[in-house]
Design an enzyme around this catalytic site. Structure first.
Site, PDB file in Angstrom:
ATOM      1  N   PRO A   2      36.209  32.438  43.272  1.00  0.00           N
ATOM      2  CA  PRO A   2      34.905  33.276  42.458  1.00  0.00           C
ATOM      3  C   PRO A   2      35.203  34.337  41.941  1.00  0.00           C
ATOM      4  CG  PRO A   2      35.138  32.603  44.376  1.00  0.00           C
ATOM      5  CD  PRO A   2      36.025  31.738  44.315  1.00  0.00           C
ATOM      6  N   GLU A   3      35.413  34.660  40.560  1.00  0.00           N
ATOM      7  CA  GLU A   3      35.863  36.565  40.063  1.00  0.00           C
ATOM      8  C   GLU A   3      34.246  36.604  40.505  1.00  0.00           C
ATOM      9  OE1 GLU A   3      37.849  35.901  35.865  1.00  0.00           O
ATOM     10  OE2 GLU A   3      39.087  34.098  37.504  1.00  0.00           O
TER      11      GLU A   3
END
Length: 271
Positions: A2-3
């Site tokens: 997840p960014e």
């Protein structure tokens, strides 16, 4: 992994259930994730009131009235589940609020982390102390980048992924921002012109804002806390589009490897 947009989406989703709530129950269902849970986590957080939530880079922050902040990182596959029908074997941390909402941190690969940090010491906490400015904040400007990248021979793509330069940028959104700004990912960072940096900064901010609005990019295990999928992946211009025509010029999108990670770009549009 997840960014930043996925973490921002997660924090906003959690805030709907946690902000202003008392934590009636805190349970660790194993001893560790990537590293052990803080030994006093349950004691400190049980009975505490959540005073706000925020994000720093790819970390989520849950602030409490105990002058302590719980800092979480989702690692490769972590996500929060809200009011699940039942807890699963990968739900490793459980928070129950005074209004009876159940929030479970699910992390099948256990590459995430949970830390307890004094709220007034967050800026000096080791993972945060050396970070550059937030990409959506006022500190990221073309002038800042020009100074930070001066004399650097490493590729601009790699420099943007360096958390000491800009906090929280990840592979997906750097590829997309460089395309929008018309900058080759292999260009030496110190050779990027002031005019190109003036295009890059708003491109970074725009692509992140659009991704947050779309709920992030659902890649492999990621979903929002309410279980909804993110849809920004349907808007990719270059990422994961090797061989497909460029949306601008029609040339095939290329893929190379930089620093052990794939980079997608258009050789015709990015110079």
């Amino acid at each position: 992994m997840p960014e930043l947009p996925e973490v921002e989406t997660t924090v906003r989703g959690l805030a709907r259930y946690l902000d202003g709530e008392r934590l009636a129950r805190v349970e660790t269902r194993r001893g560790d994730l990537r590293r052990p849970f803080p030994p006093d986590l349950v004691q400190v957080l049980t009975g505490a009131t959540v005073t706000g939530l925020s994000r720093r880079a790819k970390y989520g922050l849950i602030h409490t009235d105990r002058s302590q902040t719980m800092v979480f990182h989702l690692g490769m596959s972590g996500r929060w589940r809200i009011d699940p029908d039942e807890l699963g074997k990968h739900d490793h941390l459980v928070l129950e609020t005074g209004s009876s909402h159940l929030l479970a941190l699910c992390d099948p690969r256990r590459f995430g982390s949970v830390d307890l940090v004094p709220t007034d010491g967050l800026d000096s906490w080791a993972p945060f102390a050396a970070m550059g400015p937030e990409p959506l904040g006022p500190g990221l400007t073309a002038a800042y980048l020009k100074e930070a990248l001066a004399g650097r021979s490493a590729a601009i793509k790699l420099m943007l992924l360096d958390q000491r330069i800009v906090a929280g940028l990840g592979n997906i959104y750097v590829c997309e921002a460089l395309f929008r700004a018309g900058i080759s990912p292999v260009r030496a960072a110190g050779k990027v012109s002031a005019a190109a940096l003036a295009r890059l900064v708003p491109a970074i901010k725009a692509v992140l804002a659009e991704a947050i609005e779309a709920g992030g990019s659902t890649l492999r295990d990621y979903a929002q806390p309410d279980g909804e999928l993110g849809y920004f992946s349907k808007q990719f211009d270059v990422y994961d589009r090797e061989g497909q025509p460029c949306v601008r010029c029609g040339a095939p999108i290329r893929r190379i490897v930089q620093g052990g990670r794939s980079t997608w770009y258009c050789a015709g549009c990015q110079k």
